[in-house]
Write a protein that holds these residues in place. Structure first.
Motif, PDB file in Angstrom:
ATOM      1  N   THR A   1       0.855  -1.081   0.007  1.00 61.15           N
ATOM      2  CA  THR A   1       0.110   0.040  -0.231  1.00 61.15           C
ATOM      3  C   THR A   1       0.876   1.375   0.055  1.00 61.15           C
ATOM      4  OG1 THR A   1      -0.273  -0.112   2.336  1.00 61.15           O
ATOM      5  CG2 THR A   1      -1.811  -1.189   1.247  1.00 61.15           C
ATOM      6  N   LEU A   2       2.050   1.411   0.336  1.00 61.22           N
ATOM      7  CA  LEU A   2       2.926   2.444   0.427  1.00 61.22           C
ATOM      8  C   LEU A   2       3.887   2.343  -0.696  1.00 61.22           C
ATOM      9  CD1 LEU A   2       3.564   2.899   4.362  1.00 61.22           C
ATOM     10  CD2 LEU A   2       1.941   3.945   2.773  1.00 61.22           C
ATOM     11  N   GLY A   3       4.203   1.114  -1.288  1.00 62.59           N
ATOM     12  CA  GLY A   3       5.403   1.413  -2.239  1.00 62.59           C
ATOM     13  C   GLY A   3       4.929   1.226  -3.757  1.00 62.59           C
ATOM     14  N   TRP A   4       3.548   1.565  -3.916  1.00 56.63           N
ATOM     15  CA  TRP A   4       2.857   1.576  -5.160  1.00 56.63           C
ATOM     16  C   TRP A   4       3.915   2.589  -6.073  1.00 56.63           C
ATOM     17  CZ3 TRP A   4       0.725   5.996  -6.810  1.00 56.63           C
ATOM     18  CH2 TRP A   4       0.195   6.912  -5.929  1.00 56.63           C
ATOM     19  N   PRO A   5       4.090   3.627  -5.672  1.00 56.92           N
ATOM     20  CA  PRO A   5       4.709   4.613  -6.763  1.00 56.92           C
ATOM     21  C   PRO A   5       5.810   3.927  -7.432  1.00 56.92           C
ATOM     22  CG  PRO A   5       4.042   5.870  -4.681  1.00 56.92           C
ATOM     23  CD  PRO A   5       3.960   4.332  -4.487  1.00 56.92           C
ATOM     24  N   TYR A   6       6.698   3.475  -6.690  1.00 54.77           N
ATOM     25  CA  TYR A   6       7.799   2.873  -7.124  1.00 54.77           C
ATOM     26  C   TYR A   6       7.588   1.846  -8.037  1.00 54.77           C
ATOM     27  CZ  TYR A   6      12.230   0.001  -7.212  1.00 54.77           C
ATOM     28  OH  TYR A   6      13.410  -0.682  -7.537  1.00 54.77           O
ATOM     29  N   ARG A   7       6.676   0.834  -7.987  1.00 52.41           N
ATOM     30  CA  ARG A   7       6.244  -0.371  -8.717  1.00 52.41           C
ATOM     31  C   ARG A   7       5.407   0.349 -10.050  1.00 52.41           C
ATOM     32  NH1 ARG A   7       4.953  -2.274  -3.814  1.00 52.41           N
ATOM     33  NH2 ARG A   7       2.753  -1.812  -4.164  1.00 52.41           N
ATOM     34  N   VAL A   8       4.527   1.209  -9.887  1.00 48.46           N
ATOM     35  CA  VAL A   8       4.013   1.900 -11.105  1.00 48.46           C
ATOM     36  C   VAL A   8       4.949   2.622 -11.980  1.00 48.46           C
ATOM     37  CG1 VAL A   8       2.456   3.298 -11.900  1.00 48.46           C
ATOM     38  CG2 VAL A   8       1.815   2.094  -9.741  1.00 48.46           C
ATOM     39  N   ALA A   9       5.989   3.266 -11.192  1.00 49.31           N
ATOM     40  CA  ALA A   9       7.066   4.009 -11.912  1.00 49.31           C
ATOM     41  C   ALA A   9       7.764   3.045 -12.888  1.00 49.31           C
ATOM     42  CB  ALA A   9       7.931   4.676 -10.988  1.00 49.31           C
ATOM     43  N   GLN A  10       8.333   1.946 -12.249  1.00 54.16           N
ATOM     44  CA  GLN A  10       9.067   0.864 -12.956  1.00 54.16           C
ATOM     45  C   GLN A  10       8.173   0.346 -14.186  1.00 54.16           C
ATOM     46  OE1 GLN A  10       9.324  -2.721 -13.062  1.00 54.16           O
ATOM     47  NE2 GLN A  10       7.332  -2.859 -12.166  1.00 54.16           N
ATOM     48  N   GLU A  11       7.019   0.189 -14.075  1.00 56.02           N
ATOM     49  CA  GLU A  11       6.223  -0.435 -15.105  1.00 56.02           C
ATOM     50  C   GLU A  11       5.928   0.622 -16.117  1.00 56.02           C
ATOM     51  OE1 GLU A  11       3.415  -3.112 -16.836  1.00 56.02           O
ATOM     52  OE2 GLU A  11       4.943  -3.408 -15.327  1.00 56.02           O
ATOM     53  N   TRP A  12       5.915   1.766 -15.755  1.00 59.53           N
ATOM     54  CA  TRP A  12       5.695   2.862 -17.033  1.00 59.53           C
ATOM     55  C   TRP A  12       6.992   2.860 -17.626  1.00 59.53           C
ATOM     56  CZ3 TRP A  12       2.893   7.635 -14.307  1.00 59.53           C
ATOM     57  CH2 TRP A  12       1.474   7.507 -14.198  1.00 59.53           C
ATOM     58  N   ALA A  13       8.176   2.815 -16.805  1.00 55.61           N
ATOM     59  CA  ALA A  13       9.617   3.020 -17.429  1.00 55.61           C
ATOM     60  C   ALA A  13       9.470   1.547 -18.479  1.00 55.61           C
ATOM     61  CB  ALA A  13      10.608   2.790 -16.409  1.00 55.61           C
TER      62      ALA A  13
END
Length: 778
Positions: free
Chosen positions: A174-186
């Motif tokens: 629930t707190l680390g989602w920005p990192y995972r979404v960012a690497q998916e976008w990249a």
């Protein structure tokens, strides 16, 4: 010993409590360790449980605990979050765990995607199993179990570890989602053209960020937290192309944390493009960074912050794309539109107005330009100082060149090629290479001396009208291109192109013995000037080298002139320690180059190559305004009409004072005897088209007086005595020692500007341009 009921069973696991002996802590079940009191029926069961019920009543198994711990480790390994922010969300869970994505593996692009998906499935399975076992245990145990208030100690540790693992997993998810979404976008960025906004209309199949706060969190993670430099570059692309309004704070934080040299340099340049005065101190700090690439980027950024040296436009054809290390590219159109002060209907461009900065910034840039440890940072500092010259500077630019107007076999011209030092660059790029620089709204031995009173950065650009350069030194940054809306074709018949003439040529621009250049009537004007035997210049670029396209475009359908540009020339009144001059050698053919180095002037350097002057050579099919032939004792002059440049903007160098005349020297050289006479010819813009039959008197100049008169003519045209002596020394043999009759005509300033337009920044305080047309008469 107390008696033990023969029919008792453990409440916890159903083990038969028979033939047991009390230990130091009393009676305990040998299976699960639960204590019981034989005298208290509430501490044991009187009837046995079924095997399934006993299994359900057992504590949770260790393998389940280990799987939950492994899932927690897996989720945490692909999660990062900033301690200063708290924004829990399950935005990516639906994306990764939706049935269609699990079935077709559409959401698994990287190993991190796989680890997170598998870890979440394991954690969800462990949690469900744990809850089911807890709920089932409530039904298989009698109510008396709850009054016992005793639990097996080992079972308590298992439950605690399982609970901790699930809490950690939930926190990471629930707190680390920005990192995972960012690497998916990249990861998805190179695979698709992304044109929709990150949070208004999410890209198809990607986890959405439906608010600006979520978008900012994802972009921060992509630029700052992703582990690979290529991923962070992709994050910069997402940031600048989709949300440039969020860029500056993220870039400032990222630059301070970045470990990769190329990405850090890109971040600093993007900070400079924002042109925020508050970033000056940060950029100045990076000027002392241990990495040379970082120092160069900081110099570029400070130069742009103060005043961009080159136009930075937001269109595809005029520098609107920033090149990123690793092959990605950032389109700056949206960013420049955001910062442009032009109306939307006009072509957006980054504002060019000067932003005052502390003088210490300029001092730091000048120090880097003069003493930087690498050519890259010295060149970047020079670019920054082009638009930031010192106060009350003195900049004198003196150029002289010789045009050879030879209507015969160019034997003299071919002999001159042997006198060019080998280190001089050949610029044999064919004219067809410049066609992509046209914008369809659809494209001599000239020597340039620069004299300064203090170190300066200078931008010099010249074009050969209806011609092209073939030789240059030091290494220029790029070709310059001139174009016309209508194709310029060679005329079908003209006095200018008698076969096999090369037309009007600068000295030194020659063909090899096996190559002939003959302009053909009806063909584009520059086609016949290409020399396939010459090498091509490489690594050409104008403007900031990290911006694309590397070559600006011009309006027109046909290339009508090609020139050269030294855009970040370093000029110093004294020779700097890193300025290494090329070795000319002892060959007497190259002595003229050594003689030109003796002329007092600044030392100049471009792209790591240094000398005392700029040198270029080229050819042109543009005829001089005055053509001459000699018959018996009469000189026949044909003067073409030119428009007087009265409609040009006022400029102190547009015309020389005095009457509109072109001083000319007629020379006779026979068997070591040198004679001559001066002739004053009307300037072409002062008369109507006409032909003059000029009767010649006896020569009144002999031997040294001829050279003395010629030097006086050069001084009258604007050269200093030292510059005039350098020209004469370079041409001593050709002008005054080779048998023949020749005409040396001092071109008007208007002729020179028409033949070779020049642009210099900063504006010179003194400019002299002297052209000599050499016509062999006999």
């Amino acid at each position: 010993m107390e008696s033990i009921p023969s029919h008792g069973f453990c409440i916890n696991c159903g083990y038969p409590l028979r033939e047991l002996t009390a230990g130091p802590t009393g009676y305990r079940c040998p299976e699960c360790g639960r204590s019981f009191d034989p005298a208290n029926p509430k501490t044991f069961r009187n009837t046995p449980q079924t095997r399934f019920a006993r299994w359900l009543a057992k504590p949770i198994e260790w393998p389940v605990v280990f799987l939950a711990l492994a899932a927690a480790v897996g989720v945490m390994s692909v999660s990062r979050w900033k301690l200063a922010s708290f924004a829990p969300s399950t935005v990516d869970l639906v994306y990764y765990l939706r049935p269609s994505a699990l079935r077709h593996h559409t959401s698994i692009l990287t190993w991190r995607d796989g680890v997170f998906t598998l870890s979440m499935l394991v954690a969800i399975g462990a949690c469900c199993w744990w809850l089911m076992r807890l709920a089932a245990g409530l039904f298989v145990r009698p109510p008396a179990d709850f009054a016992a208030k005793q639990k097996p100690p080992r079972a308590g540790r298992r439950h605690a570890l399982l609970a901790i693992a699930l809490i950690v997993t939930a926190a990471g998810a629930t707190l680390g989602w920005p990192y995972r979404v960012a690497q998916e976008w990249a990861a998805r960025l190179p695979r698709a053209t992304l044109i929709q906004s990150v949070f208004l209309r999410p890209w198809v199949g990607l986890p959405p960020a439906r608010s600006p706060d979520r978008a900012r969190a994802i972009l921060e993670a992509s630029v700052i937290q992703l582990p690979q430099a290529q991923q962070r570059e992709a994050g910069l692309k997402l940031l600048m192309e989709n949300h440039p309004e969020m860029a500056l704070p993220i870039l400032l934080e990222a630059a301070g944390r970045e470990s990769d040299s190329e990405v850090r340099a890109l971040e600093l340049r993007l900070i400079g493009l924002n042109r925020d005065p508050s970033t000056a101190d940060l950029l100045l700090h990076f000027m002392t960074h241990p990495d040379a690439n970082t120092r160069a980027a900081a110099a570029d950024a400070l130069g742009i912050l103060h005043a961009p040296a080159f136009t930075i436009s937001g269109t595809e054809y005029n520098g609107g794309v920033a090149a990123i290390a690793g092959g990605a590219s950032i389109k700056l159109a949206k960013f420049i539109q955001l910062h442009s002060d032009l109306p939307k209907q006009e072509m957006p461009a980054l504002p060019m107005q000067e932003i005052p900065l502390n003088p210490s910034v300029r001092d730091a840039l000048e120090e880097m330009m003069l003493a930087g440890s690498s050519g890259e940072e010295r060149e970047a500092a020079a670019r920054a100082l082009i638009a930031w010259p010192p106060a009350n500077y003195k900049l004198r630019v003196a150029e002289w060149g010789v045009w050879i107007n030879d209507n015969k076999e160019p034997k003299l011209l071919r002999s001159l090629l042997d006198e060019i030092p080998t280190f001089v660059h050949q610029t044999g790029n064919p004219s067809a290479d410049f066609e992509d620089r046209l914008s369809f709204v659809a494209v001599d031995k000239p020597v340039v001396y620069i004299t300064v009173d203090r170190p300066m950065a200078v931008d010099v650009s010249v074009v050969i009208n209806l011609g092209r350069p073939w030789l240059a030194y030091p290494d220029p940054d790029d070709f310059t291109v001139q174009a016309d809306d209508q194709a310029v074709l060679l005329p079908t018949s003209s006095r200018l192109y008698p076969a096999p003439s090369l037309g009007t040529l600068f000295e030194g621009v020659l063909t090899s013995p096996n190559v002939t250049l003959e302009p053909k009537p009806g063909q584009p004007c520059l086609v016949g000037l290409d020399n396939p035997s010459f090498k091509k210049l490489t690594d050409l670029r104008q403007g900031y080298p990290w911006l694309e396209p590397h070559h600006p475009t011009v309006d027109g359908d046909e290339v009508t002139g090609i020139g050269l540009r030294w855009q970040s020339l370093i000029a110093s009144p004294t020779r700097l320690t890193w300025m290494k001059l090329p070795e000319v050698g002892a060959d007497p053919r190259y002595a003229w180059w050594k003689r030109l180095r003796e002329v007092p002037s600044a030392w100049v350097s471009s792209r790591g190559e240094s000398d005392r002057f700029l040198y270029y050579d080229g050819s042109s099919v543009e005829p001089p305004a005055v053509a001459a032939t000699l018959t018996a004792n009469r000189l026949h002059l044909t003067i073409e009409r030119e428009d007087e440049p009265s409609d040009q903007p006022p400029h102190p160098f547009n015309r020389l004072p005095g009457p509109p005349q072109q001083p000319t020297l007629l020379i006779h050289c026979r068997n070591g005897s040198l004679t001559g006479q001066r002739i004053d010819i009307p300037a072409p813009w002062g008369v109507e088209p006409t032909t003059i039959d000029y009767p010649l008197a006896d020569d009144d100049l002999h031997q040294g007086r001829v050279i003395e008169k010629f030097c006086g003519m050069l001084a009258g045209a604007g050269l200093t005595p030292d510059e005039a002596d350098g020209l004469v020394a370079s041409w001593q043999k050709k002008f005054f020692q080779t048998d023949g009759t020749r005409l040396l005509l001092i071109m008007s300033r208007q002729d020179y500007d028409r033949f070779c337009p020049i642009d210099i920044r900063p504006k010179p305080t003194e400019l002299a341009r002297v052209g000599i047309v050499l016509t062999e008469l006999q």
